[in-house]
Design a protein around this motif. Structure first.
Motif, PDB file in Angstrom:
ATOM      1  N   LEU A  49       0.833  -1.210   0.000  1.00 39.52           N
ATOM      2  CA  LEU A  49       0.000   0.000   0.000  1.00 39.52           C
ATOM      3  C   LEU A  49       0.866   1.258   0.000  1.00 39.52           C
ATOM      4  CD1 LEU A  49      -2.995  -0.722   2.415  1.00 39.52           C
ATOM      5  CD2 LEU A  49      -2.968  -0.727  -0.075  1.00 39.52           C
ATOM      6  N   ASN A  50       1.942   1.230   0.790  1.00 38.25           N
ATOM      7  CA  ASN A  50       2.827   2.392   0.870  1.00 38.25           C
ATOM      8  C   ASN A  50       3.475   2.677  -0.487  1.00 38.25           C
ATOM      9  OD1 ASN A  50       4.350   4.493   2.112  1.00 38.25           O
ATOM     10  ND2 ASN A  50       6.101   3.114   2.165  1.00 38.25           N
ATOM     11  N   ALA A  51       3.946   1.616  -1.156  1.00 39.97           N
ATOM     12  CA  ALA A  51       4.572   1.797  -2.472  1.00 39.97           C
ATOM     13  C   ALA A  51       3.545   2.301  -3.482  1.00 39.97           C
ATOM     14  CB  ALA A  51       5.199   0.486  -2.940  1.00 39.97           C
ATOM     15  N   LEU A  52       2.311   1.817  -3.397  1.00 42.36           N
ATOM     16  CA  LEU A  52       1.246   2.280  -4.306  1.00 42.36           C
ATOM     17  C   LEU A  52       0.929   3.751  -4.076  1.00 42.36           C
ATOM     18  CD1 LEU A  52      -1.452  -0.556  -4.347  1.00 42.36           C
ATOM     19  CD2 LEU A  52      -0.269   0.375  -6.333  1.00 42.36           C
ATOM     20  N   ARG A  53       0.857   4.138  -2.801  1.00 42.06           N
ATOM     21  CA  ARG A  53       0.541   5.542  -2.477  1.00 42.06           C
ATOM     22  C   ARG A  53       1.609   6.481  -3.003  1.00 42.06           C
ATOM     23  NH1 ARG A  53      -0.484   3.738   2.849  1.00 42.06           N
ATOM     24  NH2 ARG A  53      -2.663   3.172   3.024  1.00 42.06           N
ATOM     25  N   ARG A  54       2.885   6.001  -2.950  1.00 39.52           N
ATOM     26  CA  ARG A  54       3.989   6.854  -3.395  1.00 39.52           C
ATOM     27  C   ARG A  54       3.975   7.020  -4.910  1.00 39.52           C
ATOM     28  NH1 ARG A  54       8.508   6.609   0.226  1.00 39.52           N
ATOM     29  NH2 ARG A  54       9.746   7.517  -1.453  1.00 39.52           N
ATOM     30  N   ASP A  55       3.294   6.088  -5.580  1.00 34.00           N
ATOM     31  CA  ASP A  55       3.253   6.139  -7.040  1.00 34.00           C
ATOM     32  C   ASP A  55       1.853   6.587  -7.452  1.00 34.00           C
ATOM     33  OD1 ASP A  55       3.435   5.830  -9.699  1.00 34.00           O
ATOM     34  OD2 ASP A  55       3.913   3.698  -9.695  1.00 34.00           O
ATOM     35  N   ASP A  56       1.656   7.931  -7.490  1.00 34.70           N
ATOM     36  CA  ASP A  56       0.311   8.470  -7.723  1.00 34.70           C
ATOM     37  C   ASP A  56      -0.306   7.965  -9.012  1.00 34.70           C
ATOM     38  OD1 ASP A  56       0.589   9.845  -5.421  1.00 34.70           O
ATOM     39  OD2 ASP A  56       1.348  11.669  -6.366  1.00 34.70           O
ATOM     40  N   GLU A  57       0.541   7.794 -10.041  1.00 36.82           N
ATOM     41  CA  GLU A  57       0.025   7.342 -11.335  1.00 36.82           C
ATOM     42  C   GLU A  57      -0.747   6.038 -11.205  1.00 36.82           C
ATOM     43  OE1 GLU A  57       2.500   6.827 -14.848  1.00 36.82           O
ATOM     44  OE2 GLU A  57       3.702   8.485 -14.106  1.00 36.82           O
ATOM     45  N   VAL A 248       2.719  -4.208  -9.780  1.00 39.56           N
ATOM     46  CA  VAL A 248       2.880  -5.651  -9.583  1.00 39.56           C
ATOM     47  C   VAL A 248       3.228  -5.977  -8.132  1.00 39.56           C
ATOM     48  CG1 VAL A 248       3.443  -6.199 -11.974  1.00 39.56           C
ATOM     49  CG2 VAL A 248       5.281  -5.510 -10.433  1.00 39.56           C
ATOM     50  N   GLY A 249       2.742  -5.128  -7.205  1.00 39.00           N
ATOM     51  CA  GLY A 249       2.914  -5.444  -5.790  1.00 39.00           C
ATOM     52  C   GLY A 249       4.323  -5.225  -5.286  1.00 39.00           C
ATOM     53  N   GLN A 250       4.928  -4.089  -5.673  1.00 38.30           N
ATOM     54  CA  GLN A 250       6.276  -3.799  -5.172  1.00 38.30           C
ATOM     55  C   GLN A 250       6.216  -3.524  -3.666  1.00 38.30           C
ATOM     56  OE1 GLN A 250       8.742  -4.406  -6.788  1.00 38.30           O
ATOM     57  NE2 GLN A 250       8.342  -4.122  -8.949  1.00 38.30           N
ATOM     58  N   LEU A 251       7.267  -3.942  -2.955  1.00 39.85           N
ATOM     59  CA  LEU A 251       7.319  -3.726  -1.509  1.00 39.85           C
ATOM     60  C   LEU A 251       8.134  -2.480  -1.157  1.00 39.85           C
ATOM     61  CD1 LEU A 251       7.856  -7.390  -0.234  1.00 39.85           C
ATOM     62  CD2 LEU A 251       5.781  -6.259  -1.019  1.00 39.85           C
ATOM     63  N   LEU A 252       8.804  -1.913  -2.157  1.00 43.07           N
ATOM     64  CA  LEU A 252       9.544  -0.661  -1.944  1.00 43.07           C
ATOM     65  C   LEU A 252       9.102   0.340  -3.003  1.00 43.07           C
ATOM     66  CD1 LEU A 252      13.150  -2.099  -1.392  1.00 43.07           C
ATOM     67  CD2 LEU A 252      11.839  -0.808   0.293  1.00 43.07           C
ATOM     68  N   PRO A 253       9.052   1.625  -2.662  1.00 50.60           N
ATOM     69  CA  PRO A 253       8.668   2.621  -3.664  1.00 50.60           C
ATOM     70  C   PRO A 253       9.703   2.653  -4.799  1.00 50.60           C
ATOM     71  CG  PRO A 253       8.598   3.543  -1.442  1.00 50.60           C
ATOM     72  CD  PRO A 253       9.276   2.219  -1.335  1.00 50.60           C
ATOM     73  N   GLU A 254       9.227   2.714  -6.033  1.00 51.87           N
ATOM     74  CA  GLU A 254      10.117   2.702  -7.199  1.00 51.87           C
ATOM     75  C   GLU A 254      10.615   4.111  -7.503  1.00 51.87           C
ATOM     76  OE1 GLU A 254       7.361   1.170 -10.033  1.00 51.87           O
ATOM     77  OE2 GLU A 254       7.781  -0.928  -9.542  1.00 51.87           O
ATOM     78  N   ASP A 255      11.889   4.208  -7.813  1.00 49.49           N
ATOM     79  CA  ASP A 255      12.460   5.491  -8.219  1.00 49.49           C
ATOM     80  C   ASP A 255      12.383   5.560  -9.744  1.00 49.49           C
ATOM     81  OD1 ASP A 255      14.013   7.670  -8.844  1.00 49.49           O
ATOM     82  OD2 ASP A 255      15.538   7.261  -7.312  1.00 49.49           O
ATOM     83  N   THR A 256      11.357   6.239 -10.248  1.00 51.90           N
ATOM     84  CA  THR A 256      11.131   6.232 -11.704  1.00 51.90           C
ATOM     85  C   THR A 256      12.000   7.249 -12.444  1.00 51.90           C
ATOM     86  OG1 THR A 256       9.263   7.710 -11.327  1.00 51.90           O
ATOM     87  CG2 THR A 256       8.754   5.376 -11.556  1.00 51.90           C
ATOM     88  N   ARG A 257      12.810   8.038 -11.709  1.00 51.52           N
ATOM     89  CA  ARG A 257      13.716   8.986 -12.381  1.00 51.52           C
ATOM     90  C   ARG A 257      14.696   8.247 -13.290  1.00 51.52           C
ATOM     91  NH1 ARG A 257      17.080  11.602  -8.091  1.00 51.52           N
ATOM     92  NH2 ARG A 257      17.037   9.423  -7.436  1.00 51.52           N
ATOM     93  N   CYS A 258      14.937   6.975 -12.957  1.00 46.52           N
ATOM     94  CA  CYS A 258      15.922   6.219 -13.749  1.00 46.52           C
ATOM     95  C   CYS A 258      15.456   6.020 -15.191  1.00 46.52           C
ATOM     96  CB  CYS A 258      16.211   4.871 -13.095  1.00 46.52           C
ATOM     97  SG  CYS A 258      14.783   3.794 -12.992  1.00 46.52           S
ATOM     98  N   LEU A 259      14.141   6.109 -15.452  1.00 46.93           N
ATOM     99  CA  LEU A 259      13.654   5.896 -16.824  1.00 46.93           C
ATOM    100  C   LEU A 259      14.076   7.058 -17.726  1.00 46.93           C
ATOM    101  CD1 LEU A 259      10.129   4.439 -15.973  1.00 46.93           C
ATOM    102  CD2 LEU A 259      12.160   3.166 -16.727  1.00 46.93           C
ATOM    103  N   ALA A 260      13.970   8.287 -17.187  1.00 48.11           N
ATOM    104  CA  ALA A 260      14.423   9.457 -17.969  1.00 48.11           C
ATOM    105  C   ALA A 260      15.939   9.406 -18.148  1.00 48.11           C
ATOM    106  CB  ALA A 260      14.018  10.753 -17.255  1.00 48.11           C
ATOM    107  N   TRP A 261      16.634   8.916 -17.112  1.00 47.90           N
ATOM    108  CA  TRP A 261      18.105   8.774 -17.194  1.00 47.90           C
ATOM    109  C   TRP A 261      18.459   7.783 -18.309  1.00 47.90           C
ATOM    110  CZ3 TRP A 261      21.612   4.734 -16.396  1.00 47.90           C
ATOM    111  CH2 TRP A 261      22.956   5.106 -16.190  1.00 47.90           C
ATOM    112  N   LEU A 262      17.721   6.665 -18.387  1.00 44.87           N
ATOM    113  CA  LEU A 262      17.955   5.680 -19.455  1.00 44.87           C
ATOM    114  C   LEU A 262      17.660   6.284 -20.833  1.00 44.87           C
ATOM    115  CD1 LEU A 262      16.414   2.423 -17.908  1.00 44.87           C
ATOM    116  CD2 LEU A 262      18.819   2.760 -18.487  1.00 44.87           C
ATOM    117  N   ASP A 263      16.604   7.094 -20.907  1.00 45.51           N
ATOM    118  CA  ASP A 263      16.234   7.716 -22.191  1.00 45.51           C
ATOM    119  C   ASP A 263      17.399   8.496 -22.797  1.00 45.51           C
ATOM    120  OD1 ASP A 263      13.655   6.755 -22.023  1.00 45.51           O
ATOM    121  OD2 ASP A 263      12.802   8.625 -21.234  1.00 45.51           O
ATOM    122  N   ALA A 264      18.258   9.031 -21.925  1.00 49.63           N
ATOM    123  CA  ALA A 264      19.359   9.885 -22.398  1.00 49.63           C
ATOM    124  C   ALA A 264      20.565   9.071 -22.874  1.00 49.63           C
ATOM    125  CB  ALA A 264      19.786  10.831 -21.276  1.00 49.63           C
TER     126      ALA A 264
END
Length: 456
Positions: A49-57, A248-264
């Protein structure tokens, strides 16, 4: 009047590598008109639930799935990383809580993790049908089904302790197993091993109570295993949705900044490093890995959980390392990341992995070569699939002191990234995985049968 959606209860074992595939399966069932009650133990439920809340999307991305919690049988202050205490609490208390929940919800089916087999007994007692989900390789479950025979043949005593050392091969084209790396092999006191062995044995026997046993694999990945064990039905590789948007039921909040970093970054340039939710490195090994990644001169994305290293690393060194590698544009260190999106990203060249089965299947599904660094239990057999049977990766070789040096990390990464044969075989296996879940493919057909069985 339209009939109500069929309602099933989904019960994973309380750990990340089990929650993820059962959550993926739940999304797939919802897509086929089911309503799912997804049952986690209270500590796991709170993390999800905590990881879901942190990921507003993703806060509304679970229609059709109701998250429910039950106690895990341990007291508040108990150490849940003490596997012996944890398994004991789970096995003694959880079946009773599941029984209450089944009575309350009135479901007709329990879709249960094979590692929660003790709960199959209470389901059957209440007249509820059981579908068993094995979240690892078909070969892994097949080996467990053969344990009574292995005891008879002198590989283990009747408490699960090895009587022979080293690897043994059950069948051709199925990874060898290691007597010291069985699913009940846990560090610590001997009584812990015994508790674990009894639990694994009971859970394995309980698979016989299920109407069907499905697993997160596919025919071309484990042809020999599925020929030997035709009652294990592959429905994978499981994936929640094509766009990788559903949680998919992550137990830790995901740091999605890495996706923009990969894009570069250019195509096939980044080394992705992640060791799952359980592996712990001692400070010396941690440093060797860090310096090995720097040595390559390649960009890398490294997942370092807050509890990934066992103390003793100077805080100053650890604080300085991520900022130094970020400063030269070469590296990014995150606590946790949306791994499925990362592995599907065009910039990723190679995956340094502990070879948990979910990670292995996610690598396969995306055609990413894997540098194998197994930590415990079935991860050693999964390494054998990658290196010896599929030949889609290499393995690190620890020195005599058990430490993988920075030079070894650097050398193996250079080898794997430059190997066209590995890249081509990884692509062929990826295509086979995609075909299996596409219309008419073997996993697609098996999943259709699974759905119609649950709908009866």
């Amino acid at each position: 009047m339209a009939s109500a959606a069929p309602h099933v209860m989904v019960l994973p074992f309380p750990a990340q590598g089990h929650v993820t595939p059962l959550m993926e399966l739940s999304h797939r069932l919802v897509d086929h008109g089911f309503q799912v009650t997804f049952v986690c133990t209270e500590p796991i439920h709170a993390l999800v639930l905590n990881a879901l809340r942190r990921d507003d999307e993703n806060s509304d991305a679970m229609p059709g799935i109701r998250l429910v919690s039950i106690p895990d049988g341990l007291a508040d202050g108990d150490d849940r990383r003490d596997l012996c205490k944890f398994l004991d609490g789970v096995s003694r208390r959880i079946p009773g809580y599941v029984e209450e929940l089944i009575r309350e919800t009135g479901v007709k089916w329990l879709v249960g993790d094979a590692n929660m087999g003790l709960c199959f007994e209470v389901a059957k007692k209440l007249g509820v049908l059981v579908a068993c989900v094995w979240p690892a390789s078909g070969a892994g479950l097949g080996t467990l089904l053969r344990v009574p025979q292995l005891i008879q043949d002198g590989f283990f005593d009747d408490k699960g302790f090895p009587k022979r050392t080293g690897a043994f091969e059950l069948f051709p084209n199925v990874p060898p197993m290691y007597t010291s790396h069985m699913p009940w092999s846990i560090d610590g006191a001997t009584e812990g091993q015994e508790v674990s062995f009894r639990l694994v044995s009971r859970n394995t026997q309980a698979t016989s109570l299920a109407e069907i046993v499905v697993c997160n694999s596919f025919l071309d990945a484990e042809t020999a295993a599925f020929e030997l064990f035709p009652d294990i039905v592959p429905i994978g590789p499981l994936c929640a949705d094509q766009e990788l948007r559903k949680p998919v039921g992550q137990l830790l909040p995901e740091d999605t900044r890495c996706l923009a970093w990969l894009d570069a970054h250019p195509d096939s340039s980044v080394v992705y490093v992640a060791f799952g939710s359980f592996a712990v490195f001692d400070p010396r090994q941690f440093r060797e890995l860090a310096e090995g990644l720097e040595l390559t001169g390649r960009p890398f994305l490294w997942v370092v959980r807050p509890d990934f290293t066992s103390g003793g690393l100077g805080k100053a060194w650890f604080d300085e390392f991520p900022s130094r590698v970020a400063g030269n544009g070469n590296g990014m260190v995150v606590n946790w990341c949306p791994q499925q999106q990362v592995l599907a990203h065009r910039a990723v060249a190679c995956f340094v992995s502990h070879c948990g089965w979910n990670s292995t299947m996610e690598g396969v599904r995306n055609g990413v070569p894997i540098l194998c660094w197994p930590y415990f239990v079935d991860q050693f057999a999964n390494r054998s699939y990658v290196c010896d049977i599929w030949r889609t990766g290499l393995a690190v070789a620890p020195g005599d002191d058990g430490v993988v040096t920075k030079e070894e990390v650097n050398t193996k990464l250079e080898q794997i990234i430059g190997d066209q044969g590995i890249a081509e075989r990884a692509r062929v296996l990826k295509d086979a995985a995609r075909r299996s879940v596409s219309v008419g493919g073997s996993s697609y057909q098996n999943f259709k049968k699974f759905v119609s069985l649950l709908s009866e």
